[in-house]
Each structure stands twice: as C-alpha cells, then as structure tokens.
Design a protein around this motif. Sequence first.
Motif, PDB file in Angstrom:
ATOM      1  N   VAL A 196       5.497  -6.477   2.418  1.00  0.00           N
ATOM      2  CA  VAL A 196       4.492  -5.678   3.117  1.00  0.00           C
ATOM      3  C   VAL A 196       3.661  -6.564   4.037  1.00  0.00           C
ATOM      4  N   SER A 197       3.354  -7.780   3.581  1.00  0.00           N
ATOM      5  CA  SER A 197       2.602  -8.716   4.416  1.00  0.00           C
ATOM      6  C   SER A 197       3.372  -9.064   5.682  1.00  0.00           C
ATOM      7  N   LEU A 198       4.667  -9.286   5.544  1.00  0.00           N
ATOM      8  CA  LEU A 198       5.497  -9.632   6.700  1.00  0.00           C
ATOM      9  C   LEU A 198       5.689  -8.450   7.643  1.00  0.00           C
ATOM     10  N   MET A 199       5.707  -7.245   7.090  1.00  0.00           N
ATOM     11  CA  MET A 199       6.004  -6.061   7.894  1.00  0.00           C
ATOM     12  C   MET A 199       4.778  -5.490   8.592  1.00  0.00           C
ATOM     13  N   GLY A 200       3.583  -5.959   8.239  1.00  0.00           N
ATOM     14  CA  GLY A 200       2.401  -5.584   8.994  1.00  0.00           C
ATOM     15  C   GLY A 200       1.554  -4.481   8.395  1.00  0.00           C
ATOM     16  N   ILE A 201       0.495  -4.141   9.149  1.00  0.00           N
ATOM     17  CA  ILE A 201      -0.521  -3.206   8.670  1.00  0.00           C
ATOM     18  C   ILE A 201       0.048  -1.826   8.382  1.00  0.00           C
ATOM     19  N   ASP A 202       0.942  -1.349   9.235  1.00  0.00           N
ATOM     20  CA  ASP A 202       1.504  -0.014   9.022  1.00  0.00           C
ATOM     21  C   ASP A 202       2.232   0.073   7.686  1.00  0.00           C
ATOM     22  N   ALA A 203       2.990  -0.969   7.355  1.00  0.00           N
ATOM     23  CA  ALA A 203       3.712  -0.980   6.084  1.00  0.00           C
ATOM     24  C   ALA A 203       2.738  -1.000   4.914  1.00  0.00           C
ATOM     25  N   ARG A 204       1.656  -1.767   5.049  1.00  0.00           N
ATOM     26  CA  ARG A 204       0.654  -1.815   3.982  1.00  0.00           C
ATOM     27  C   ARG A 204       0.010  -0.449   3.774  1.00  0.00           C
ATOM     28  N   GLU A 205      -0.341   0.207   4.864  1.00  0.00           N
ATOM     29  CA  GLU A 205      -0.974   1.518   4.751  1.00  0.00           C
ATOM     30  C   GLU A 205      -0.040   2.533   4.107  1.00  0.00           C
ATOM     31  N   ARG A 206       1.250   2.469   4.456  1.00  0.00           N
ATOM     32  CA  ARG A 206       2.207   3.396   3.850  1.00  0.00           C
ATOM     33  C   ARG A 206       2.428   3.067   2.378  1.00  0.00           C
ATOM     34  N   ALA A 207       2.406   1.775   2.042  1.00  0.00           N
ATOM     35  CA  ALA A 207       2.544   1.392   0.637  1.00  0.00           C
ATOM     36  C   ALA A 207       1.380   1.932  -0.181  1.00  0.00           C
ATOM     37  N   PHE A 208       0.179   1.823   0.366  1.00  0.00           N
ATOM     38  CA  PHE A 208      -0.992   2.360  -0.320  1.00  0.00           C
ATOM     39  C   PHE A 208      -0.878   3.870  -0.475  1.00  0.00           C
ATOM     40  N   ARG A 209      -0.481   4.542   0.590  1.00  0.00           N
ATOM     41  CA  ARG A 209      -0.455   6.004   0.598  1.00  0.00           C
ATOM     42  C   ARG A 209       0.671   6.575  -0.253  1.00  0.00           C
ATOM     43  N   ASP A 210       1.858   5.966  -0.174  1.00  0.00           N
ATOM     44  CA  ASP A 210       3.043   6.581  -0.771  1.00  0.00           C
ATOM     45  C   ASP A 210       3.424   6.026  -2.138  1.00  0.00           C
ATOM     46  N   VAL A 211       3.017   4.787  -2.438  1.00  0.00           N
ATOM     47  CA  VAL A 211       3.451   4.167  -3.685  1.00  0.00           C
ATOM     48  C   VAL A 211       2.280   3.882  -4.625  1.00  0.00           C
ATOM     49  N   ILE A 212       1.252   3.207  -4.131  1.00  0.00           N
ATOM     50  CA  ILE A 212       0.170   2.768  -5.010  1.00  0.00           C
ATOM     51  C   ILE A 212      -0.856   3.865  -5.250  1.00  0.00           C
ATOM     52  N   PHE A 213      -1.256   4.552  -4.195  1.00  0.00           N
ATOM     53  CA  PHE A 213      -2.252   5.617  -4.314  1.00  0.00           C
ATOM     54  C   PHE A 213      -1.724   6.917  -3.708  1.00  0.00           C
ATOM     55  N   PRO A 214      -0.617   7.444  -4.209  1.00  0.00           N
ATOM     56  CA  PRO A 214      -0.088   8.685  -3.642  1.00  0.00           C
ATOM     57  C   PRO A 214      -1.098   9.816  -3.784  1.00  0.00           C
ATOM     58  N   ALA A 215      -1.290  10.551  -2.710  1.00  0.00           N
ATOM     59  CA  ALA A 215      -2.359  11.548  -2.668  1.00  0.00           C
ATOM     60  C   ALA A 215      -2.093  12.750  -3.553  1.00  0.00           C
ATOM     61  N   ASP A 216      -0.815  13.004  -3.877  1.00  0.00           N
ATOM     62  CA  ASP A 216      -0.508  14.252  -4.574  1.00  0.00           C
ATOM     63  C   ASP A 216      -0.298  14.086  -6.071  1.00  0.00           C
ATOM     64  N   PHE A 217      -0.597  12.902  -6.642  1.00  0.00           N
ATOM     65  CA  PHE A 217      -0.672  12.823  -8.092  1.00  0.00           C
ATOM     66  C   PHE A 217      -1.547  11.650  -8.468  1.00  0.00           C
ATOM     67  N   SER A 218      -2.212  11.763  -9.607  1.00  0.00           N
ATOM     68  CA  SER A 218      -3.141  10.733 -10.051  1.00  0.00           C
ATOM     69  C   SER A 218      -2.470   9.846 -11.079  1.00  0.00           C
ATOM     70  N   SER A 219      -3.193   8.814 -11.530  1.00  0.00           N
ATOM     71  CA  SER A 219      -2.630   7.874 -12.500  1.00  0.00           C
ATOM     72  C   SER A 219      -2.380   8.527 -13.850  1.00  0.00           C
ATOM     73  N   SER A 220      -2.951   9.704 -14.085  1.00  0.00           N
ATOM     74  CA  SER A 220      -2.790  10.350 -15.381  1.00  0.00           C
ATOM     75  C   SER A 220      -1.836  11.538 -15.322  1.00  0.00           C
ATOM     76  N   GLU A 221      -1.130  11.696 -14.197  1.00  0.00           N
ATOM     77  CA  GLU A 221      -0.233  12.825 -14.048  1.00  0.00           C
ATOM     78  C   GLU A 221       1.184  12.362 -13.753  1.00  0.00           C
ATOM     79  N   ILE A 222       2.153  13.138 -14.205  1.00  0.00           N
ATOM     80  CA  ILE A 222       3.550  12.908 -13.877  1.00  0.00           C
ATOM     81  C   ILE A 222       4.019  14.074 -13.019  1.00  0.00           C
ATOM     82  N   ARG A 223       4.535  13.775 -11.851  1.00  0.00           N
ATOM     83  CA  ARG A 223       4.952  14.840 -10.948  1.00  0.00           C
ATOM     84  C   ARG A 223       6.235  15.496 -11.420  1.00  0.00           C
TER      85      ARG A 223
END
Length: 268
Positions: A39-66
Amino acid sequence: DDLHMPETPQLALEFALPLLTHKDSSVRVGSSNVVGACVSLMGIDARERAFRDVIFPADFSSSEIRDDASMSTIGGISCDTAHLPQELEMTHGRALALHSILRLQPQILTETQTTTLKEWMRSDEPLVREAACLSVGYILLTPNDLKEYRSPLRKCMKATEDRAVLLAVARSLARAARENQDKLFLRKNGLPLLDAALMLSMTTAVTPSVQKEFFVFLCWAIQKQKNGLQDYMDLAQGENGKFMMSLATKTLSQLAAVVEEDCEEDHH
C-alpha cells in the motif's frame, strides 16, 4: 525477470490480502506486513481504498459478520468479502493491517475509524488488543488525541494484562513521547498513563522486559523533556511524585544509553 514495477506490489498485495484472515496468527502478521509495504508503494489512493474496503469497511462493524456477497477492490484487486472467516481472525487481520500501514504512512483517523480502533483495544482477545495498541503510537500527535485514547490505553495497563499487550502499549507510548517533544504526556490527560507506567515499571507482578519498556517510556515522556520531572511533580497526586523522584534519580538516569539505542530502532 518476469516481474516488473508497478505490477509487483499489486501482485504481492493480491496474494497477501486473503491471508489477513488465515487461521494461523503468524501468517496474519506476515501478510499484514506485506499489505503495509504494498500500500505504501502504491500510493495514497491504495491506502484510502485499503482503509475503506478492508480495514474499516463501511457496511459492517468489528462485531458483525456479513451475510451478503460483495466484492471490493484495492488497486484493481478484487477482495471477496462474501465468505468472512471467524470474527477473531477477521478483526485481528484488520487491526494488524492498520498498524502496518500507519507504520509506513501515519495519518489521522476519522471519528468512525477512531471508534472502531478503540473497540479493538477493548476486545476480549489479547491478540486484537495487542495489534490495536501498536497502532496508537502512530496516532498520538496532539493533546486531543491523547484525551481520545487515554481510557482504552489505561485499561490495557493493568499488571494482570497479557504480556504482549503490555509491551505493545509501552512501545506505542514510548514512540509517541519520542516523536512529540512538546511534553505531550505532561498534562492532566497524560497523568493517568504516567502513573500507570510508573506502577508497571516498579511492580514485580510483571516481567523485567515489561518493566524496562515502561522505564523507557517514562524516560522519554519525563526525563527527556525540559523540566519534565518538575512538571510531573507539579501534576502528581499523593505519593507518586516522591516515587517518580526516586525513580528518576536512581534508575532513569541509568537508562540514557538504552534510550539512545531506542532512537535508532522503530518500536512497533
């Protein structure tokens, strides 16, 4: 010879992402390091997508299983979130990935992301608490940050806490104190953490390695600050001021060489 930039980081990321939820914790740790580097090598866009889609996905919380099937992408890589693993593996992998990314690219978290990180710090699982606490050292930049994370940090600083969690807290606090030479902890919001660190540096209820790491934190947070000891004495309640004076005169001064070595190391 068949691998060329910029495809190489993307291929490595594609391989590492599914392993963040591997049943073996050591595999999750290794894959998170790969994710952070890619993610560091791929730049800011990759970091933002990693946050949004993998680490902090908007459609489920840490206590939920989709239950619903969906696909997300990072740098064009599809991440299948339709069949999520058990909650421990999922949450631990996300917390590890956050630490690996912040270690190379520190950034301010949103309010929602901060709430999730604090939930991880309060997890019943030591592995999750450890990974979450490691990230905090890259986030504590201002007094407001300290106020935000003070309570969950303090709860992880009990003598009965898991050793790995205590080490993670001590190293994160030491890093924050080392990187912020503005008396970050020498204020009302920081006093509970200094007091807890003082206790952990002196009690025999924890291992010598834990004692040492909290000694190092206290050295950076107090002794390395201009008039730091006096500032702590002015803030300290009860007998803690006397304890700190004794600690500083008898022990902290002897840690100068250790702390100088730590300047060359990245505590994480």
